[in-house]
Enzyme design. Structure first.
Site, short mmCIF file in Angstrom:
data_model
loop_
_atom_site.label_atom_id
_atom_site.label_comp_id
_atom_site.label_asym_id
_atom_site.label_seq_id
_atom_site.Cartn_x
_atom_site.Cartn_y
_atom_site.Cartn_z
N LYS A 175 -4.77 29.66 69.81
CA LYS A 175 -3.40 30.14 69.63
C LYS A 175 -2.49 28.93 69.57
O LYS A 175 -2.39 28.16 70.52
CB LYS A 175 -3.02 31.03 70.81
CG LYS A 175 -1.57 31.50 70.76
CD LYS A 175 -1.30 32.50 71.86
CE LYS A 175 0.14 32.93 71.84
NZ LYS A 175 0.43 33.89 72.91
N LYS A 189 -4.69 32.55 65.80
CA LYS A 189 -3.31 33.00 65.64
C LYS A 189 -2.38 31.84 65.47
O LYS A 189 -2.51 30.88 66.23
CB LYS A 189 -2.97 33.79 66.92
CG LYS A 189 -1.55 34.20 67.09
CD LYS A 189 -1.40 34.90 68.40
CE LYS A 189 0.09 35.06 68.63
NZ LYS A 189 0.39 35.49 69.96
C1 PBG Z 1 2.57 36.52 74.26
C2 PBG Z 1 2.35 36.76 72.82
C3 PBG Z 1 3.08 36.24 71.73
C4 PBG Z 1 2.56 36.84 70.60
C5 PBG Z 1 1.53 37.69 71.00
N1 PBG Z 1 1.41 37.61 72.38
C6 PBG Z 1 4.23 35.33 71.68
C7 PBG Z 1 4.17 33.97 72.20
O1 PBG Z 1 3.12 33.42 72.53
O2 PBG Z 1 5.27 33.42 72.32
C8 PBG Z 1 3.08 36.63 69.21
C9 PBG Z 1 2.78 37.71 68.26
C10 PBG Z 1 3.58 37.71 67.02
O3 PBG Z 1 4.39 36.80 66.72
O4 PBG Z 1 3.43 38.69 66.27
N2 PBG Z 1 1.84 35.51 74.83
ZN ZN Z 2 2.68 34.92 76.88
#
Ligand code: PBG
Ligand code: ZN
Length: 320
Positions: free
Chosen positions: A191, A244
């Site tokens: 991520k 992601k």
């Molecule tokens: C929370 C989380 C996020 C997303 C999914 N779970 C945001 C982040 O890490 O700030 C993003 C999903 C999206 O942008 O569609 N940890």
């Molecule tokens: Zn988070």
């Protein structure tokens, strides 16, 4: 062999397609809020809504009708505190939403996002130490507690999105010792600290109050590091790994597919969604760009795709 002979025929083109989309490739995100009678469009994400628990039934029926097989839940609680206590409350927003969806349908898998950022008053994905930094080892105990509360409420899969070290192992231990040996973990393994999460943070009210997430999310200059993260999560017994975002990270998906023989899930995130939706709205692109983008994710090597486009693509696939 001249490719033209095949390309000249629509039927042959279709018969030789290397990549296809099927509705069962998709996981649809749902945002659940406190209160009742709420179905409100999220301003930063056209056609995506906030739902209160009592309003989920119609949406779930529609997903069933479209043959969408799985949802991933995000909760937006009213109360936030230092320790994100609503995240593991038996009567928290997600725990109630899981029970509700399970009561409505047995055909839809419920995946839950396991993180703290929607629940902490500082908006970080974990518990802070005295100096204001996220404390990895304290946080993973909390994450395991959240995952267990989701399991108890009836979740089918838990998906930790925090990016702390050793959280998959910790969650696995706690699930196993509480009788949930068969509950799979879908880990957000690679991520990135991405600018593409902007609309989501508005939707989930989860932007960090100070600083950023660069100490726990990945640096987008790196690809080897993603392979190391994925390897570690698989060693800790993750059943699925998530990459992601998706579209700016197709190389990572493709490399992971070549390197690991496993089920790769790509998260087609909020910023990617909203860019395309707005470009279509403005008349800049035609709506087939949605299909093309999703095909590229599949072609890169994803088995499953978490996408806000899931409903519209399901309609397209059945010819609407
Ligand atoms: C929370 C989380 C996020 C997303 C999914 N779970 C945001 C982040 O890490 O700030 C993003 C999903 C999206 O942008 O569609 N940890
Ligand atoms: Zn988070």
């Amino acid at each position: 062999m001249r490719m033209r002979r095949i390309r000249n025929s629509k039927i042959l083109r279709e018969m030789t397609e290397e990549t296809n989309l099927s509705v069962s490739d998709f996981i649809y995100p749902l945002f659940v809020v406190e209160g009742s009678g709420i179905k409100e469009e999220i301003p930063s994400m056209p056609d995506v809504y906030h739902f209160s628990v009592d309003m989920l039934e119609k949406e779930i029926r529609e997903l069933e009708d479209l043959k969408i097989r799985a949802v991933i839940l995000f909760g937006i609680p009213d109360h936030k505190d230092e320790k994100g206590s609503c995240a593991y409350d038996e009567n928290g927003i997600i725990q109630r939403a899981i029970r509700k969806i399970k009561a409505i349908s047995t055909d839809i898998l419920v995946i839950t996002d396991v993180c703290m950022c929607e629940y902490t008053n500082h908006g970080h994905c974990g518990i802070l130490d005295k100096s204001g930094k996220v404390d990895n080892d304290t946080t993973i105990d909390y994450l395991a507690k959240i995952a267990l509360s989701h399991a108890k409420a009836g979740a089918d899969i838990v998906a930790p999105s925090d990016m702390m070290d050793f959280r998959v192992k910790k969650i696995r231990q706690v699930l196993d010792s509480n009788g949930y040996k068969d509950l799979p973990i879908m880990a957000y393994s690679a991520k990135y600290a991405s600018n593409y999460y902007g609309p989501f943070r508005e939707a989930a009210d989860s932007a960090p109050a100070f600083g950023d997430r660069k100490s726990y999310q990945m640096d987008y200059h790196n690809s080897d590091e993603a392979m190391r993260e994925i390897k570690l999560d698989l060693e800790e017994d993750a059943d699925f790994i998530i990459i992601k975002p998706a579209l700016a990270y197709l190389d990572i998906i493709s490399r992971a597919k070549e390197t690991f023989n496993t089920n790769i899930v790509a998260y087609n995130v909020s910023g990617e969604y909203s860019m395309i939706k707005n470009a279509i709205k403005c008349g800049l692109l035609n709506e087939d760009v949605i299909y093309e983008s999703l095909i590229s994710i599949k072609r890169a090597g994803a088995k499953l795709i978490i996408s806000y486009h899931a409903k519209e693509i399901a309609k397209k696939l059945r010819g609407e």
